[in-house]
Design a protein around this motif. Structure first.
Motif, PDB file in Angstrom:
ATOM      1  N   ALA A  25      25.569 -23.997  42.787  1.00 32.91           N
ATOM      2  CA  ALA A  25      25.010 -25.274  42.319  1.00 32.91           C
ATOM      3  C   ALA A  25      25.641 -25.702  41.000  1.00 32.91           C
ATOM      4  CB  ALA A  25      23.498 -25.147  42.173  1.00 32.91           C
ATOM      5  N   GLN A  26      25.909 -24.756  40.109  1.00 33.34           N
ATOM      6  CA  GLN A  26      26.509 -25.084  38.822  1.00 33.34           C
ATOM      7  C   GLN A  26      27.948 -25.575  38.963  1.00 33.34           C
ATOM      8  OE1 GLN A  26      26.072 -21.486  36.555  1.00 33.34           O
ATOM      9  NE2 GLN A  26      23.844 -21.710  36.344  1.00 33.34           N
ATOM     10  N   ALA A  27      28.617 -25.183  40.050  1.00 35.75           N
ATOM     11  CA  ALA A  27      30.019 -25.575  40.244  1.00 35.75           C
ATOM     12  C   ALA A  27      30.174 -26.926  40.910  1.00 35.75           C
ATOM     13  CB  ALA A  27      30.742 -24.513  41.082  1.00 35.75           C
ATOM     14  N   ILE A  28      29.090 -27.484  41.434  1.00 33.42           N
ATOM     15  CA  ILE A  28      29.154 -28.756  42.157  1.00 33.42           C
ATOM     16  C   ILE A  28      28.638 -29.883  41.279  1.00 33.42           C
ATOM     17  CG2 ILE A  28      28.299 -30.030  44.167  1.00 33.42           C
ATOM     18  CD1 ILE A  28      28.173 -27.389  45.669  1.00 33.42           C
ATOM     19  N   ASP A  29      29.371 -30.988  41.276  1.00 36.58           N
ATOM     20  CA  ASP A  29      28.996 -32.160  40.481  1.00 36.58           C
ATOM     21  C   ASP A  29      28.985 -33.381  41.399  1.00 36.58           C
ATOM     22  OD1 ASP A  29      28.420 -33.935  38.472  1.00 36.58           O
ATOM     23  OD2 ASP A  29      30.449 -33.979  37.653  1.00 36.58           O
ATOM     24  N   GLY A  30      27.804 -33.947  41.599  1.00 37.44           N
ATOM     25  CA  GLY A  30      27.732 -35.164  42.401  1.00 37.44           C
ATOM     26  C   GLY A  30      28.029 -34.900  43.858  1.00 37.44           C
ATOM     27  N   PRO A  31      28.484 -35.934  44.574  1.00 38.20           N
ATOM     28  CA  PRO A  31      28.693 -35.809  46.034  1.00 38.20           C
ATOM     29  C   PRO A  31      29.941 -35.012  46.397  1.00 38.20           C
ATOM     30  CG  PRO A  31      29.350 -37.991  45.296  1.00 38.20           C
ATOM     31  CD  PRO A  31      28.775 -37.300  44.094  1.00 38.20           C
ATOM     32  N   GLY A  32      29.819 -33.703  46.335  1.00 40.39           N
ATOM     33  CA  GLY A  32      30.905 -32.853  46.824  1.00 40.39           C
ATOM     34  C   GLY A  32      31.984 -32.487  45.842  1.00 40.39           C
ATOM     35  N   TRP A  33      31.908 -32.951  44.599  1.00 49.56           N
ATOM     36  CA  TRP A  33      32.961 -32.624  43.624  1.00 49.56           C
ATOM     37  C   TRP A  33      32.790 -31.188  43.124  1.00 49.56           C
ATOM     38  CZ3 TRP A  33      37.039 -35.660  43.069  1.00 49.56           C
ATOM     39  CH2 TRP A  33      36.924 -37.016  43.376  1.00 49.56           C
ATOM     40  N   TRP A  34      33.895 -30.439  43.124  1.00 49.70           N
ATOM     41  CA  TRP A  34      33.877 -29.055  42.661  1.00 49.70           C
ATOM     42  C   TRP A  34      34.521 -28.962  41.281  1.00 49.70           C
ATOM     43  CZ3 TRP A  34      31.551 -24.967  45.079  1.00 49.70           C
ATOM     44  CH2 TRP A  34      31.767 -23.706  44.514  1.00 49.70           C
ATOM     45  N   LYS A  35      33.827 -28.306  40.353  1.00 52.59           N
ATOM     46  CA  LYS A  35      34.350 -28.116  38.999  1.00 52.59           C
ATOM     47  C   LYS A  35      35.338 -26.948  39.005  1.00 52.59           C
ATOM     48  CE  LYS A  35      29.814 -29.391  37.108  1.00 52.59           C
ATOM     49  NZ  LYS A  35      28.663 -28.891  36.307  1.00 52.59           N
ATOM     50  N   THR A  36      36.587 -27.219  38.710  1.00 52.31           N
ATOM     51  CA  THR A  36      37.611 -26.171  38.784  1.00 52.31           C
ATOM     52  C   THR A  36      37.606 -25.242  37.580  1.00 52.31           C
ATOM     53  OG1 THR A  36      39.330 -27.481  37.698  1.00 52.31           O
ATOM     54  CG2 THR A  36      39.088 -27.747  40.095  1.00 52.31           C
ATOM     55  N   LEU A  78      32.438 -23.482  50.908  1.00 51.15           N
ATOM     56  CA  LEU A  78      31.019 -23.750  51.121  1.00 51.15           C
ATOM     57  C   LEU A  78      30.196 -23.274  49.929  1.00 51.15           C
ATOM     58  CD1 LEU A  78      30.833 -22.470  54.816  1.00 51.15           C
ATOM     59  CD2 LEU A  78      31.165 -24.816  54.030  1.00 51.15           C
ATOM     60  N   GLY A  79      30.793 -22.437  49.100  1.00 53.09           N
ATOM     61  CA  GLY A  79      30.097 -21.906  47.935  1.00 53.09           C
ATOM     62  C   GLY A  79      30.358 -20.429  47.773  1.00 53.09           C
ATOM     63  N   TYR A  80      29.661 -19.825  46.821  1.00 59.20           N
ATOM     64  CA  TYR A  80      29.806 -18.399  46.553  1.00 59.20           C
ATOM     65  C   TYR A  80      28.769 -17.612  47.352  1.00 59.20           C
ATOM     66  CZ  TYR A  80      32.575 -20.001  42.573  1.00 59.20           C
ATOM     67  OH  TYR A  80      33.515 -20.608  41.784  1.00 59.20           O
ATOM     68  N   PHE A  81      29.231 -16.545  47.989  1.00 60.79           N
ATOM     69  CA  PHE A  81      28.345 -15.740  48.822  1.00 60.79           C
ATOM     70  C   PHE A  81      27.157 -15.216  48.022  1.00 60.79           C
ATOM     71  CE2 PHE A  81      27.055 -11.513  50.327  1.00 60.79           C
ATOM     72  CZ  PHE A  81      26.633 -11.837  51.615  1.00 60.79           C
ATOM     73  N   ASP A  82      25.959 -15.527  48.521  1.00 60.50           N
ATOM     74  CA  ASP A  82      24.709 -14.993  47.964  1.00 60.50           C
ATOM     75  C   ASP A  82      24.521 -15.322  46.483  1.00 60.50           C
ATOM     76  OD1 ASP A  82      22.341 -13.771  48.631  1.00 60.50           O
ATOM     77  OD2 ASP A  82      22.998 -11.758  48.078  1.00 60.50           O
ATOM     78  N   LEU A  83      25.150 -16.403  46.020  1.00 57.81           N
ATOM     79  CA  LEU A  83      25.020 -16.822  44.612  1.00 57.81           C
ATOM     80  C   LEU A  83      24.699 -18.317  44.570  1.00 57.81           C
ATOM     81  CD1 LEU A  83      28.088 -14.934  43.058  1.00 57.81           C
ATOM     82  CD2 LEU A  83      25.681 -14.282  42.866  1.00 57.81           C
ATOM     83  N   PRO A  84      23.500 -18.706  44.971  1.00 56.27           N
ATOM     84  CA  PRO A  84      23.168 -20.131  45.039  1.00 56.27           C
ATOM     85  C   PRO A  84      23.189 -20.833  43.683  1.00 56.27           C
ATOM     86  CG  PRO A  84      21.214 -18.766  45.375  1.00 56.27           C
ATOM     87  CD  PRO A  84      22.394 -17.847  45.425  1.00 56.27           C
ATOM     88  N   GLU A  85      22.802 -20.152  42.616  1.00 53.01           N
ATOM     89  CA  GLU A  85      22.795 -20.793  41.301  1.00 53.01           C
ATOM     90  C   GLU A  85      24.215 -21.074  40.829  1.00 53.01           C
ATOM     91  OE1 GLU A  85      20.495 -18.668  38.465  1.00 53.01           O
ATOM     92  OE2 GLU A  85      18.632 -18.771  39.632  1.00 53.01           O
ATOM     93  N   ILE A 116      35.024 -19.086  52.783  1.00 46.05           N
ATOM     94  CA  ILE A 116      35.962 -20.006  53.419  1.00 46.05           C
ATOM     95  C   ILE A 116      35.679 -20.026  54.917  1.00 46.05           C
ATOM     96  CG2 ILE A 116      38.393 -20.524  53.872  1.00 46.05           C
ATOM     97  CD1 ILE A 116      37.586 -20.844  50.946  1.00 46.05           C
ATOM     98  N   SER A 117      35.387 -21.199  55.466  1.00 47.20           N
ATOM     99  CA  SER A 117      35.133 -21.314  56.896  1.00 47.20           C
ATOM    100  C   SER A 117      36.442 -21.462  57.658  1.00 47.20           C
ATOM    101  CB  SER A 117      34.239 -22.522  57.182  1.00 47.20           C
ATOM    102  OG  SER A 117      34.965 -23.735  56.960  1.00 47.20           O
ATOM    103  N   HIS A 118      36.374 -21.317  58.968  1.00 42.26           N
ATOM    104  CA  HIS A 118      37.570 -21.538  59.787  1.00 42.26           C
ATOM    105  C   HIS A 118      38.036 -22.992  59.664  1.00 42.26           C
ATOM    106  CE1 HIS A 118      38.091 -17.699  61.869  1.00 42.26           C
ATOM    107  NE2 HIS A 118      36.769 -17.593  61.852  1.00 42.26           N
ATOM    108  N   ALA A 119      37.095 -23.923  59.509  1.00 42.91           N
ATOM    109  CA  ALA A 119      37.472 -25.325  59.321  1.00 42.91           C
ATOM    110  C   ALA A 119      38.183 -25.522  57.989  1.00 42.91           C
ATOM    111  CB  ALA A 119      36.237 -26.216  59.403  1.00 42.91           C
ATOM    112  N   ASN A 120      37.680 -24.882  56.917  1.00 41.34           N
ATOM    113  CA  ASN A 120      38.352 -24.952  55.616  1.00 41.34           C
ATOM    114  C   ASN A 120      39.789 -24.442  55.724  1.00 41.34           C
ATOM    115  OD1 ASN A 120      35.382 -23.739  53.901  1.00 41.34           O
ATOM    116  ND2 ASN A 120      35.969 -25.842  54.301  1.00 41.34           N
ATOM    117  N   MET A 121      39.929 -23.291  56.372  1.00 45.39           N
ATOM    118  CA  MET A 121      41.231 -22.651  56.490  1.00 45.39           C
ATOM    119  C   MET A 121      42.210 -23.517  57.278  1.00 45.39           C
ATOM    120  SD  MET A 121      42.080 -18.938  58.201  1.00 45.39           S
ATOM    121  CE  MET A 121      41.063 -18.037  57.039  1.00 45.39           C
ATOM    122  N   ALA A 122      41.771 -24.037  58.417  1.00 43.25           N
ATOM    123  CA  ALA A 122      42.645 -24.882  59.236  1.00 43.25           C
ATOM    124  C   ALA A 122      43.017 -26.158  58.492  1.00 43.25           C
ATOM    125  CB  ALA A 122      41.972 -25.221  60.556  1.00 43.25           C
TER     126      ALA A 122
END
Length: 572
Positions: A422-433, A412-419, A186-192
């Protein structure tokens, strides 16, 4: 997505602005137990934070590092959290062990977490440090010693810095289906952004005092009990989560004593308070100040809310009902919410059409086929949600599918878990809950979690439906039922198993099993293969009272012939 304008670039910008008020600065009141409390002004907190940050820097903590906090709600947590952020490092908070019968549980948790995050330090209590063997390559810091350094007026002060919006602010730990830790960045921008989104939606102002018992390592407790009030410049009152479980009347008493306007809790806490608080414990209590009652972290049950607000109306609890909200750590916290003064709304849909056709079809609320689904509100400003099918195609209103969101508070994603990211993102910025639900008139309804679905003969069933039916039976402990699907060897389909806590004597167990089986069959049309009766406190829960389904399933499937007394039975 629409652009979101925040009143402060980061929570730290807001914190320092409020600290400039000096004697008029907001306060954090800590109440570890009845009769003891300590108020801490935010300008004093900032000064303490500077000294603590200097001490952490001496231990090698610096910008970009991770720091694990294993501390109770208190000054130690507050000092360590903000001191870590002041250094440009990211705190990750985890729970303290409930008991030290053996520290094996927390030892394994910390080893897994430190192996994953590779933290520069672990800040915890003296008891934890003494109970744990040496953690390789990890600096253990006593939170009490850090607090003492923070209070020492002759200790050096670390220079103040306002973080950049793109810097990481914290890492919230969650678990995947494997149980391995996953760090939500979570970035400071996300939090704010999320602070702005929810406080604006709720009409939360600097005059609204918060009373919070939810643990600060939980995203609900951290944001609603600490970050949201600091962002708007309001007072907050913090009590340990253990007080809610041992003396739930303390929660309502503190709201009355401090004229609390805001308090958040999962559904179970409202039911727990209703059942456990005695009238004589509320002498002199006035709840008229409580106008924002946030309910989230688990499905909201209309019957629970009705009982709570009816029961405590005589103590002037406003009859506005709660603010059902939906969120997750990957969204910082809040994705959708209802608004203050809005009535609690829920749909009564046909459970068979929902399970088989994935379609929300209205039925009579009193019908035996009715499944009650609460409206969790519309997206907060700047955030979008959509429902998609298994192929990712968006669905129309009333169609049940997978929930996705995007917005400025998204991780921004999961720390040190790029795969995994990537699996949690669908299309332009959509996050799979990972959750399932449907939309109606812009409002989101949650029907379950995809990995928790019980699949019997090809039909999907929501475990909450079975659990609610079981809880209607006298002798079943409320909030202490878990429905699981289990496929025995060589079977063609899953069977329904219910884990049910009860305090009834053993000679009453067979009658209770039959009553639960009958209630579930009558309401859902599915007959449980087995009803497993368990003693009180057998079902694993978090310290905030939320059932741990994944852990319950692992215990249920454990072939060990003699499980611990507090574990679920092995499947047979």
């Amino acid at each position: 997505m629409t652009a979101l304008r925040t009143r402060s670039a980061t929570v730290w910008h807001a914190l320092l602005q409020h600290a400039e008020q000096g004697p008029d600065a907001p306060t954090i009141t800590l109440i570890p137990e009845p009769g003891r409390q300590h108020s801490l002004r935010v300008d004093t907190l900032v000064e303490h934070t500077q000294r603590a940050a200097a001490h952490l820097a001496e231990h090698g903590v610096g910008h970009g590092d991770r720091v694990v906090l294993c501390l109770p709600t208190g000054q130690e947590f507050l000092t360590a959290f903000f001191a870590t952020q002041l250094l440009g490092a990211m705190p990750t908070a985890i729970s303290l062990p409930m008991r030290f019968g053996g520290a094996a549980g927390v030892e394994a948790q910390l080893k897994d977490l430190t192996g994953y995050l590779r933290p520069a330090a672990v800040i915890t209590t003296t008891d934890v440090i003494q109970a744990l063997p040496h953690l390789v390559d990890t600096c253990l810091i006593d939170g009490a010693h850090l607090l003492a350094r923070a209070h020492s007026t002759d200790a050096p002060l670390h220079p103040l810095r306002r973080p950049r919006s793109e810097d990481l602010a914290l890492i919230q730990c969650t678990s995947g289906s494997t149980g391995r830790p996953k760090g939500v960045m979570i970035s400071h921008a996300n939090m704010a952004a999320n602070c702005e989104q929810f406080t604006s939606a709720a009409g939360w102002t600097k005059t609204d005092t918060t009373v919070n018992w939810v643990p600060l390592y939980h995203d609900m407790g951290l944001f609603t009990g600490l970050l949201f009030p600091l962002y708007v410049g309001a007072d907050t009152v913090l009590m340990p989560p253990s007080r809610l479980l041992r003396h739930p009347a303390d929660w309502l008493r503190h709201i009355s004593d401090h004229h609390g306007a805001v308090s958040a809790a999962p559904n179970f806490a409202f039911g727990y308070a209703t059942a456990r608080i005695r009238d004589e414990e509320l002498d002199g209590v006035d709840l008229s100040s409580w106008r924002i009652s946030i309910c989230g972290a688990e499905p909201v049950q209309p019957a629970t809310m009705d009982r709570f607000f009816t029961r405590f109306a005589r103590w002037h609890l406003p009859a506005t009902m709660p603010l059902p909200s939906y969120g997750m750590a990957e969204a910082s916290l809040i994705i959708t919410t209802t608004r203050p003064q809005a009535p609690l709304r829920f749909d009564s849909i046909d459970r068979t059409r929902a399970a088989v056709d994935h379609h929300a079809v209205d039925v009579d609320p009193h019908s035996p086929h009715a499944l009650h689904i609460v409206d969790c509100g519309t997206p907060v400003a700047g955030t979008e949600i959509r429902i998609v099918d298994d192929t990712g195609t968006p669905l129309a209103d009333g169609r049940i599918g997978h929930i996705q969101f995007r917005g400025p508070s998204r991780t921004l994603g999961y720390f040190d878990l790029p795969e995994e990211t990537a699996q949690a993102i669908d299309g332009p910025g959509w996050w799979k809950t990972g959750d399932i639900g449907y939309l109606r008139e812009g409002g989101l309804r949650i029907t379950g979690r995809s990995k928790d679905l019980v699949i019997i003969r090809g039909a999907n069933y929501f475990p909450s439906d079975f659990e609610q039916a079981a809880e209607t039976v006298p002798g079943v402990r409320l909030g202490a039922v878990i429905a699981l699907g289990h496929r025995p060897p060589d079977a063609d389909s899953e069977e329904l198993h219910l884990l049910v806590e009860t305090e009834l004597d053993s000679h009453q167990h067979e009658a209770l099993r039959q009553a639960v089986r009958s209630a579930v069959t009558s309401r859902t049309g599915v007959t449980p293969a087995q009803v497993h009766l368990l003693p009180k406190k057998s079902i694993p829960k978090t310290t905030s009272g939320k059932v741990q389904r994944a852990k319950a399933r692992r215990l249920f499937l454990d072939p060990t012939p003699h499980p611990p007394a507090d574990a679920c039975p092995a499947a047979t």
